[in-house]
Scaffold this active site. Structure first.
Site, short mmCIF file in Angstrom:
data_model
loop_
_atom_site.label_atom_id
_atom_site.label_comp_id
_atom_site.label_asym_id
_atom_site.label_seq_id
_atom_site.Cartn_x
_atom_site.Cartn_y
_atom_site.Cartn_z
N SER A 134 0.85 -1.18 0.00
CA SER A 134 0.00 0.00 0.00
C SER A 134 0.89 1.23 0.00
CB SER A 134 -0.90 0.03 1.25
OG SER A 134 -0.13 0.21 2.42
N LYS A 135 0.28 2.39 -0.19
CA LYS A 135 1.06 3.62 -0.16
C LYS A 135 1.76 3.79 1.19
CE LYS A 135 -1.90 6.18 -3.39
NZ LYS A 135 -2.72 7.37 -3.59
#
Length: 502
Positions: free
Chosen positions: A280-281
């Protein structure tokens, strides 16, 4: 196949168990595809988003179609300063050219959702007139109560609204809801096959999946704007992350309510770490330009990303295929028929391998462009003033061993300064060897080496090591003749003398 989703993770588990591991049949389009990449400028472009953009681009270009960029910026509170510009710069750096978009324009613009508000409002009103949508004036407190009570039911329901405002119409309601069908239409995903995704209901307390399509501020929700835009922009194929699978029945229901034909959907698997944790970011899925800062070439990154869920076709079964490809080769070979279904582990060792391959190729065929692009970084990193000609000498000399451009300044700092060289390193014999080498400077290297070995009764490796200590602080890499050539006679002689006198 019937899947009732309770959570995204549960859906992913069911897909893994119920869908064959191979991709049956031919799903790659035989006609030109219009695809789009529709990021939200709420952060900088990262690996997962780049893969989505790349697959849509490859599909469009492989079929002779068009690739669109659309900015989904209706969530104004979450916009990040500089994110929109970062999207443009990232795609350009990677060589992904946009046919229609906010910067390029096109016949179906605007391509920024915040500029399309009146379009969404018009189509929301049309749905009301068709009997597929209605205004809602429920307070936030009531909606929270409905959500909490739905979760408390046994069994709980994943949909919460009770249609109070449908049965008691309000002309003053600011919110517009879609009147969802009781049963969602099954659909075909080009990767996962035939899917029938239904919500979990509680028969004793019936709730409805009447999701909001227009918010109180007059802006659309993602689901609504996404469908309206894809239809008006004539998108034929949508490639997006598997996390959007639960939303697809909603989108198809919106298409049917308008009497529109939905595009063909392909939902690609999740990216995970080597420990099988979702990227994920916030965890492992880093910004695109961080790769550039590490000395990764754009063609290497694109090559790496393309293989995160796709593999090139094998002309001969059982025979390995060369996976090192540039963007043009990827366009030529890309096919939906060769997508993979399982979660994809991101192994950066493969990225380093591709970077080494592409770097060697670039240096051998177009060293000038590599030097010109990297020179500002090189100049800043060394803190010394060298011209670009010197960098090209280094690139040619180090090319076969370089894994990234950053290794020039991290592993070969001796090429720019002798500040870190320990000129006292080595035995007294090493000092004598270097002194004798200076005396034989004008002689060919092979002859000098042979003569020194005979005079001092040492092996060639001792001669090489003593010279390497003096010229490079003992750092491995370039052969001594090449190292002298790169440094130049003046610098090489200066270092040899400092070693002798230290």
């Amino acid at each position: 196949m019937l899947l009732r989703w309770y959570s995204k993770s549960a859906l992913r588990t069911k897909l893994r168990r119920s869908v064959p591991s191979s991709n049956p049949g031919t799903v790659h389009p035989a006609v030109a595809a219009r695809t789009r990449f529709a990021p939200s400028p709420t952060g900088f472009l990262h690996l997962g988003s780049l893969r989505t953009a790349l697959y849509n681009y490859l599909l469009a270009k492989n079929t002779g179609g068009q690739f669109l960029l659309r900015l989904e910026d209706t969530d104004q509170k979450r916009l990040v300063e500089g994110a929109e510009e970062n999207i443009y710069r990232s795609l350009k750096w990677c060589g992904i050219e946009v046919d229609e978009g906010p910067q390029q324009g096109g016949p179906y613009g605007p391509y920024r959702q915040s500029d399309r508000t009146s379009i969404y409002q018009r189509y929301a009103e049309e749905l009301i007139q068709l009997g597929h949508a209605y205004r809602c004036s429920c307070s936030q407190e009531r909606l929270l109560f409905l959500r909490d009570s739905a979760a408390a039911l046994k069994p709980p329901t994943t949909v919460t609204y009770d249609r109070k405002c449908l049965h008691n119409p309000s002309e003053t309601g600011d919110i517009i809801r879609f009147k969802s069908p009781s049963v969602y239409e099954p659909f075909d995903d080009l990767l996962h096959g035939h899917l029938n995704l239904q919500q979990q209901y509680n028969s004793d307390d019936r709730r409805y999946d009447d999701f909001v399509i227009l918010k109180s501020d007059g802006l659309p929700t993602y689901h609504f704007a996404n469908v309206v835009d894809d239809h008006l922009m004539r998108i034929t194929h949508v490639i997006r992350g598997e996390e959007w699978l639960p939303s697809t029945p909603k989108h198809i229901a919106l298409y049917r309510a308008f009497g529109w034909e939905p595009p063909q959907f392909t939902h690609i698997p999740l990216l995970t770490s080597m420990a099988d944790k979702k990227l994920s970011k916030r965890s492992g899925d880093i910004g695109i330009f961080s790769y550039k800062e590490r000395g990764i070439l754009p063609e290497a990154l694109i090559n790496f990303v393309a293989l995160l869920g796709w593999s090139p076709p094998r002309d001969t079964p059982g025979v390995s295929v060369d996976e090192t490809m540039n963007l043009s080769q990827l366009v030529e070979k890309f096919s939906l028929n060769h997508l993979t279904k399982g979660n994809v582990k991101v192994n950066e060792s493969k990225l380093i391998f591709f970077n080494k391959q592409h770097l060697q190729q670039r240096i051998s065929t177009d060293c000038d462009s590599v030097a010109a692009e990297y020179f500002p970084v090189f100049d800043a990193a060394t803190g010394h003033k060298f011209d670009i000609t010197y960098l090209k000498k280094i690139l040619v000399a180090l090319g076969p061993s370089l894994q990234s451009l950053n290794e020039i300044t991290t592993n070969h700092a001796y090429l720019f300064t002798d500040d870190d060289i320990d000129f006292t390193k080595g035995t007294p014999t090493f000092k004598k060897i270097v002194q004798r080498f200076l005396e034989l400077w004008a002689s060919p290297f092979a002859e000098s080496t042979t003569k020194i070995c005979e005079e001092f009764n040492v092996k060639k490796k001792d001669v090489f090591q003593s010279l390497r200590n003096a010229l490079a602080g003992g750092a491995p890499g370039l052969t001594i003749p090449v190292l002298v050539e790169v440094l130049g006679d003046d610098t090489a002689v200066k270092r040899l003398k400092k070693y002798v006198n230290a």
